[in-house]
Design an enzyme around this catalytic site. Structure first.
Site, mmCIF file in Angstrom:
data_model
loop_
_atom_site.group_PDB
_atom_site.id
_atom_site.type_symbol
_atom_site.label_atom_id
_atom_site.label_comp_id
_atom_site.label_asym_id
_atom_site.label_seq_id
_atom_site.Cartn_x
_atom_site.Cartn_y
_atom_site.Cartn_z
ATOM 1 N N HIS A 22 0.848 -1.194 0.000
ATOM 2 C CA HIS A 22 0.000 0.000 0.000
ATOM 3 C C HIS A 22 0.886 1.248 0.000
ATOM 4 O O HIS A 22 0.664 2.189 -0.775
ATOM 5 C CB HIS A 22 -0.898 -0.031 1.242
ATOM 6 N N GLU A 23 1.914 1.243 0.859
ATOM 7 C CA GLU A 23 2.813 2.394 0.946
ATOM 8 C C GLU A 23 3.682 2.521 -0.306
ATOM 9 O O GLU A 23 3.909 3.626 -0.810
ATOM 10 C CB GLU A 23 3.696 2.286 2.191
ATOM 11 N N HIS A 26 1.915 4.346 -3.086
ATOM 12 C CA HIS A 26 1.918 5.806 -2.950
ATOM 13 C C HIS A 26 3.194 6.392 -3.553
ATOM 14 O O HIS A 26 3.156 7.368 -4.310
ATOM 15 C CB HIS A 26 1.848 6.208 -1.469
#
Length: 216
Positions: A22-23, A26
């Site tokens: 998820h990170e 980004h």
């Protein structure tokens, strides 16, 4: 204790990859829109070790899992990775591009839920049963990623959903809205304790489950 160890082994990979990738998403999208900060820090990587926060990725999920198992629950899992550094001012069009950078995280969780669903379908076609370890892991992978997707889409800064709302609002309203951010986590905890958060998550979870069902 045996059921706790089994739950840890089933949920470990889904939680680890769900939180850390998820990170990474980004950072990858931020680089696409002009901010190389995460890339320069070595954070655009599929290697979970680069994103692990000892407290948020390991300790908190284990404590929550252990405590809910002791209380006879099904096992609650929540956590976070080290936030990917994003310098919003380096994006080509900061306010507009913020939407895509923020959306990348929940979108990655939806993609991972779909991948786990495809794995579940393959296992089912090979004759695996619901008691099979890998079947349970794929189901956990779907559940964990849908919850992470839905939770991060809650329109409350500093969550990704709050960034998305900020990007979509007119400038004057957006800056007023951003003033909520220092209190965002407190508001989130209150929503959790009052049960309102679950009501907010329901349509988001239903949307994610609808997408996943196409691949089952």
């Amino acid at each position: 204790m045996e059921s706790l160890i089994q739950a840890i082994t089933i949920y470990a990979l889904p939680v680890l990859f769900g939180i850390t990738l998820h990170e990474a998403a980004h950072g990858y999208v931020a680089r696409m829109f002009g901010d190389p900060t995460a890339w320069q820090a070595g954070r655009i990587s599929l290697n979970p070790i680069r994103h692990i926060d000892p407290m948020g990725t390991i300790v908190v999920p284990l404590v929550l899992l252990f405590s809910t198992k002791l209380l006879g629950g099904g096992g609650l899992l929540f956590g976070w990775a080290k936030p990917v550094p994003v310098d919003w001012s380096r994006l080509r069009r900061p306010k507009r591009d913020m939407l895509w950078v923020a959306l990348a995280g929940p979108a990655s969780n939806l993609v991972m839920a779909v991948i786990w669903a495809i794995g579940l379908r393959i296992l089912a076609e090979t004759g695996a049963t619901s008691s099979d370890f890998w079947v349970q892991m794929t189901i956990a992978g779907i559940q964990v990623n849908l919850i992470l997707m839905a939770l991060n889409l809650v329109p409350l800064p500093p969550l990704d959903g709050g960034r998305i709302v900020f990007s979509l609002l007119p400038d004057r309203m957006a800056w007023q809205y951003s003033k909520i951010e220092p209190y965002g986590i407190v508001i989130l905890i209150i929503l959790m304790l009052t049960g309102i958060l679950w009501t907010v998550l329901q349509p988001l979870l239903a949307f994610g489950q609808l997408i996943v069902n196409w691949f089952l």
